[in-house]
Design a protein around this motif. Structure first.
Motif, PDB file in Angstrom:
ATOM      1  N   ARG A  52       0.929  -1.156   0.016  1.00  0.00           N
ATOM      2  CA  ARG A  52      -0.017   0.075   0.035  1.00  0.00           C
ATOM      3  C   ARG A  52       0.832   1.251   0.073  1.00  0.00           C
ATOM      4  O   ARG A  52       1.847   1.363   0.832  1.00  0.00           O
ATOM      5  N   TYR A  53       0.573   2.164  -0.998  1.00  0.00           N
ATOM      6  CA  TYR A  53       1.551   3.444  -1.240  1.00  0.00           C
ATOM      7  C   TYR A  53       0.381   4.505  -0.600  1.00  0.00           C
ATOM      8  O   TYR A  53      -0.674   4.523  -0.857  1.00  0.00           O
ATOM      9  N   THR A  54       1.039   5.404   0.256  1.00  0.00           N
ATOM     10  CA  THR A  54       0.286   6.557   0.858  1.00  0.00           C
ATOM     11  C   THR A  54       1.184   7.698  -0.036  1.00  0.00           C
ATOM     12  O   THR A  54       2.019   8.062   0.265  1.00  0.00           O
ATOM     13  N   LEU A  55       0.110   8.547  -0.781  1.00  0.00           N
ATOM     14  CA  LEU A  55       0.541   9.840  -1.520  1.00  0.00           C
ATOM     15  C   LEU A  55       0.136  11.058  -0.702  1.00  0.00           C
ATOM     16  O   LEU A  55      -1.287  10.982  -0.220  1.00  0.00           O
ATOM     17  N   VAL A  56       0.707  12.028  -0.446  1.00  0.00           N
ATOM     18  CA  VAL A  56       0.333  13.230   0.076  1.00  0.00           C
ATOM     19  C   VAL A  56       0.644  14.549  -0.486  1.00  0.00           C
ATOM     20  O   VAL A  56       1.931  14.731  -0.820  1.00  0.00           O
ATOM     21  N   ASN A  57      -0.185  15.336  -0.589  1.00  0.00           N
ATOM     22  CA  ASN A  57       0.404  16.760  -1.376  1.00  0.00           C
ATOM     23  C   ASN A  57      -0.760  17.776  -1.111  1.00  0.00           C
ATOM     24  O   ASN A  57      -2.134  17.681  -1.298  1.00  0.00           O
ATOM     25  N   ARG A  63      -4.309   6.535  -0.392  1.00  0.00           N
ATOM     26  CA  ARG A  63      -3.790   5.288  -0.309  1.00  0.00           C
ATOM     27  C   ARG A  63      -4.110   4.684  -1.482  1.00  0.00           C
ATOM     28  O   ARG A  63      -5.229   4.401  -1.696  1.00  0.00           O
ATOM     29  N   ILE A  64      -3.088   3.975  -2.148  1.00  0.00           N
ATOM     30  CA  ILE A  64      -3.260   3.163  -3.359  1.00  0.00           C
ATOM     31  C   ILE A  64      -2.809   1.778  -3.181  1.00  0.00           C
ATOM     32  O   ILE A  64      -1.640   1.608  -2.465  1.00  0.00           O
ATOM     33  N   LEU A  65      -3.525   0.630  -3.403  1.00  0.00           N
ATOM     34  CA  LEU A  65      -2.841  -0.828  -3.241  1.00  0.00           C
ATOM     35  C   LEU A  65      -2.460  -1.208  -4.594  1.00  0.00           C
ATOM     36  O   LEU A  65      -2.928  -0.888  -5.673  1.00  0.00           O
ATOM     37  N   THR A  66      -1.539  -2.135  -4.519  1.00  0.00           N
ATOM     38  CA  THR A  66      -0.796  -2.736  -5.930  1.00  0.00           C
ATOM     39  C   THR A  66      -1.694  -3.632  -6.266  1.00  0.00           C
ATOM     40  O   THR A  66      -1.703  -4.134  -7.377  1.00  0.00           O
ATOM     41  N   TYR A  67      -2.806  -4.273  -5.108  1.00  0.00           N
ATOM     42  CA  TYR A  67      -3.820  -5.380  -5.650  1.00  0.00           C
ATOM     43  C   TYR A  67      -4.820  -4.421  -6.497  1.00  0.00           C
ATOM     44  O   TYR A  67      -5.593  -3.515  -5.871  1.00  0.00           O
ATOM     45  N   GLY A  69      -4.843  -1.977  -8.340  1.00  0.00           N
ATOM     46  CA  GLY A  69      -4.660  -0.619  -8.438  1.00  0.00           C
ATOM     47  C   GLY A  69      -5.565   0.361  -7.779  1.00  0.00           C
ATOM     48  O   GLY A  69      -5.883   1.208  -8.317  1.00  0.00           O
ATOM     49  N   ILE A  70      -6.082  -0.312  -6.705  1.00  0.00           N
ATOM     50  CA  ILE A  70      -7.059   0.395  -5.814  1.00  0.00           C
ATOM     51  C   ILE A  70      -6.864   1.642  -5.155  1.00  0.00           C
ATOM     52  O   ILE A  70      -5.863   1.512  -4.305  1.00  0.00           O
ATOM     53  N   LEU A  71      -7.738   2.681  -5.326  1.00  0.00           N
ATOM     54  CA  LEU A  71      -7.805   3.710  -4.457  1.00  0.00           C
ATOM     55  C   LEU A  71      -8.523   3.370  -3.098  1.00  0.00           C
ATOM     56  O   LEU A  71      -9.590   3.240  -3.026  1.00  0.00           O
ATOM     57  N   GLN A  72      -7.768   3.042  -2.255  1.00  0.00           N
ATOM     58  CA  GLN A  72      -8.481   2.475  -0.980  1.00  0.00           C
ATOM     59  C   GLN A  72      -8.851   3.476  -0.074  1.00  0.00           C
ATOM     60  O   GLN A  72      -9.780   3.226   0.731  1.00  0.00           O
ATOM     61  N   SER A  73      -8.258   4.766   0.087  1.00  0.00           N
ATOM     62  CA  SER A  73      -8.746   5.673   0.722  1.00  0.00           C
ATOM     63  C   SER A  73      -8.303   6.997   0.003  1.00  0.00           C
ATOM     64  O   SER A  73      -7.383   7.262  -0.696  1.00  0.00           O
ATOM     65  N   ILE A  74      -9.008   8.103   0.174  1.00  0.00           N
ATOM     66  CA  ILE A  74      -9.118   9.438  -0.273  1.00  0.00           C
ATOM     67  C   ILE A  74      -9.295  10.309   0.897  1.00  0.00           C
ATOM     68  O   ILE A  74     -10.565  10.468   1.094  1.00  0.00           O
ATOM     69  N   GLU A  75      -8.345  11.073   1.439  1.00  0.00           N
ATOM     70  CA  GLU A  75      -8.794  11.964   2.426  1.00  0.00           C
ATOM     71  C   GLU A  75      -8.652  13.368   2.167  1.00  0.00           C
ATOM     72  O   GLU A  75      -7.548  13.918   1.456  1.00  0.00           O
ATOM     73  N   ALA A  76      -9.882  14.161   2.175  1.00  0.00           N
ATOM     74  CA  ALA A  76     -10.045  15.343   1.851  1.00  0.00           C
ATOM     75  C   ALA A  76     -10.683  16.318   2.765  1.00  0.00           C
ATOM     76  O   ALA A  76     -11.754  16.021   3.477  1.00  0.00           O
ATOM     77  N   PRO A  77     -10.179  17.593   2.746  1.00  0.00           N
ATOM     78  CA  PRO A  77     -11.056  18.538   3.865  1.00  0.00           C
ATOM     79  C   PRO A  77     -12.571  18.838   3.438  1.00  0.00           C
ATOM     80  O   PRO A  77     -12.699  19.174   2.170  1.00  0.00           O
TER      81      PRO A  77
END
Length: 389
Positions: A52-57, A63-67, A69-77
């Protein structure tokens, strides 16, 4: 919680951290520099390791899974700066393998439905697995959503990205040609998740790729999306038969519940007796986008969804000719999400940019044929923001 790694996999993590930096648990990712980190996230039933990769910007964390290519979570304000995960999904790999209705995944080789699991290309008939009534859905029984992709992280200083690659062998799920697909997720400072899709083939084939994120802009597990206001930039749609296969007609949305040219609450007409909504148990249809660029090369706004409670707003831009809007009609309370809450009918919606369903069998629809020497190219952007209205 990151999993401790050893051996060769530990070396990969050290390289990633040294090159791109780490956003630790105490870091305020609203102010932190763009970062990407990796953690082990289990092993498939077939013995393949999943990360699982966590991208922050700039206030957005994905968070993206290699299984799959799943967008496992999207945290937004929201409009007050309070963050929430706005993507439906699971908290463990086992549920994605056994139960997922395509939560957040890359769907392919052919997103959406192909009638009777059959199509003819260059005079040859191809047979695909039937996994949705009499039809083939989202690439078959073992589509791209159930494959482990090779991941390569990158950073430009203002963006972070994850390049995912998978080669589907000739004959996989009945499709001709070895298809090499690369999907690059890029997180920009403009609160955008950009998805660039590329594919090449060794034999003539058909390709239609998309992402199948389920959204609830009030927050995952927050309940119904009925009050979410949706606008779709389309004056026509493709009506379907009783098995959700396009009839071949392209009908106007005017004076029907399919008209989202002005922002309308999803629940306002979703339970009407309109025949097309009865067939799909609600919205599960392809809209023909009103595009200015007929070459399908330029990004244009396809749809915008706004949650009036939180103010969160999702704008979808794409190079694709179509958009499948699905209102979570088949969520039935049997799935429990990351929040520990049940997902019930209408608890999430999907906006799948695509070519039209069953295009290989519909001569009047835009072609989905890819030949050797050609490159399939398409881009979609999820832009997250807030509305103060």
């Amino acid at each position: 919680m990151s999993t401790r790694l050893t051996g060769a996999r530990l070396g990969a993590v050290v390289l990633l951290i040294a090159g791109l930096g780490v956003a630790g648990p105490s870091t305020s990712y609203a102010a932190a520099a763009p970062s990407i980190t990796r953690e082990a996230w289990g092993t498939t039933t077939g013995g393949e390791a999943v990360d699982r990769y966590t991208l922050v910007n700039n206030g957005l964390r994905v968070r993206i899974l290699t299984y799959g290519g799943i967008l496992q979570s999207i945290e937004a304000p929201d409009r007050h700066g309070k963050r929430a995960d706005v993507a439906l999904g699971f908290g463990n790999l086992a549920d994605y393998e056994a139960k997922s209705p395509y939560f957040g995944c890359i769907t392919g080789r052919y997103a959406n439905r192909i009638a009777q699991g059959t199509f003819v290309l260059d005079g040859v008939t191809y047979h695909l697995p039937v996994n949705d009534g009499p039809n083939s859905l989202h690439g078959g029984t073992t589509g791209f959503d159930k494959r482990v992709w090779k991941a390569t992280p990158a950073s430009t200083g203002n963006t972070v990205s994850l390049r995912l690659e998978f080669t589907s062998p000739d004959g996989d799920q009945g499709y001709p040609g070895a298809l090499t697909t690369v999907v690059t997720y890029t997180l920009t400072r403009g609160h955008e998740i950009r998805m660039d899709y590329r594919a090449t083939t060794t034999e003539p084939t058909v390709v239609n790729l998309t992402n199948h994120a389920y959204w609830n802009l009030a927050g995952e597990g927050a309940g119904t999306i009925d009050t979410t206001r949706l606008r779709i930039n389309a004056s026509r749609y493709t009506p379907v038969d009783a098995t959700l296969i396009p009839t071949g007609a392209v009908d106007p949305v005017a004076r029907t519940p399919m008209d989202f040219r002005k922002a309308t609450a999803i629940g306002e007409r979703n339970r009407s007796g309109f025949a097309q909504l009865v067939i799909g148990r609600g919205y599960d249809h392809n809209w023909v986008l009103d595009r200015r660029d007929a070459s399908y090369r330029k990004l244009e706004v396809a749809a915008q969804a706004t949650d009036p409670r939180s103010g969160r707003q999702l704008t979808v831009l794409t190079t694709e000719p179509g958009l499948q809007f699905y209102a979570g009609n088949f969520l039935d309370g049997t799935l429990t999400g990351k929040s520990g809450r049940m997902y019930r009918q209408g608890d999430g919606f999907a906006l799948e940019t695509q070519h039209y369903p069953d295009s290989p069998n519909q001569a009047t629809f835009p072609s989905t044929v890819l030949r050797p020497g050609e490159t399939y190219r398409t881009t979609t952007v999820y832009r997250l923001g807030v509305s103060h209205g």
